[in-house]
Scaffold this motif. Structure first.
Motif, PDB file in Angstrom:
ATOM      1  N   ARG A 180       0.932  -1.283   0.110  1.00 62.85           N
ATOM      2  CA  ARG A 180       0.025  -0.065  -0.070  1.00 62.85           C
ATOM      3  C   ARG A 180       0.927   1.339  -0.032  1.00 62.85           C
ATOM      4  NH1 ARG A 180      -4.157  -1.182   3.834  1.00 62.85           N
ATOM      5  NH2 ARG A 180      -2.418  -1.462   5.208  1.00 62.85           N
ATOM      6  N   ARG A 181       0.677   2.211  -0.991  1.00 71.25           N
ATOM      7  CA  ARG A 181       1.335   3.373  -1.289  1.00 71.25           C
ATOM      8  C   ARG A 181       1.039   4.318  -0.131  1.00 71.25           C
ATOM      9  NH1 ARG A 181       6.074   5.066  -3.095  1.00 71.25           N
ATOM     10  NH2 ARG A 181       5.894   3.791  -4.906  1.00 71.25           N
ATOM     11  N   THR A 182       2.101   4.968   0.614  1.00 73.17           N
ATOM     12  CA  THR A 182       1.816   5.780   1.628  1.00 73.17           C
ATOM     13  C   THR A 182       2.559   6.964   1.231  1.00 73.17           C
ATOM     14  OG1 THR A 182       3.779   5.147   3.183  1.00 73.17           O
ATOM     15  CG2 THR A 182       1.526   4.125   3.497  1.00 73.17           C
ATOM     16  N   ASP A 183       2.473   8.103   2.221  1.00 72.72           N
ATOM     17  CA  ASP A 183       3.385   9.305   1.757  1.00 72.72           C
ATOM     18  C   ASP A 183       4.927   9.032   1.858  1.00 72.72           C
ATOM     19  OD1 ASP A 183       1.132  10.899   1.356  1.00 72.72           O
ATOM     20  OD2 ASP A 183       0.865  11.709   3.181  1.00 72.72           O
ATOM     21  N   GLU A 233       3.962   0.504   2.345  1.00 69.64           N
ATOM     22  CA  GLU A 233       3.604  -0.479   3.562  1.00 69.64           C
ATOM     23  C   GLU A 233       3.558  -1.722   3.044  1.00 69.64           C
ATOM     24  OE1 GLU A 233       0.783   0.734   6.846  1.00 69.64           O
ATOM     25  OE2 GLU A 233      -0.395  -0.423   5.416  1.00 69.64           O
ATOM     26  N   LEU A 261       7.903  -0.971   6.445  1.00 67.88           N
ATOM     27  CA  LEU A 261       7.530   0.111   5.539  1.00 67.88           C
ATOM     28  C   LEU A 261       8.998  -0.093   4.627  1.00 67.88           C
ATOM     29  CD1 LEU A 261       6.077   2.643   4.671  1.00 67.88           C
ATOM     30  CD2 LEU A 261       7.629   3.954   6.072  1.00 67.88           C
TER      31      LEU A 261
END
Length: 59
Positions: A37-40, A44, A56
């Protein structure tokens, strides 16, 4: 399946080099039991099916 994040990161990066897009990479990793899952701050990494967050990946 391993819980060693160093080994997981090495595997994920090796597999990322084999594909053309991030969407294809995420799809392939779901087949191996990982949810990305793409985060800032990066990507993740979670183990499926419980979706347990492992760490991460900063890329």
């Amino acid at each position: 399946m391993t819980e060693n994040m160093t080994e997981i990161v090495a595997f994920l990066l090796k597999e990322r080099a084999k594909v053309l897009s991030e969407a294809e990479w995420r799809f392939r990793m779901r087949g191996y039991g990982y949810n990305l899952r793409r985060t800032d701050v990066g990507v993740e990494v979670a183990r499926l099916p419980q979706n347990q967050v492992l760490g991460l990946l900063e890329i």
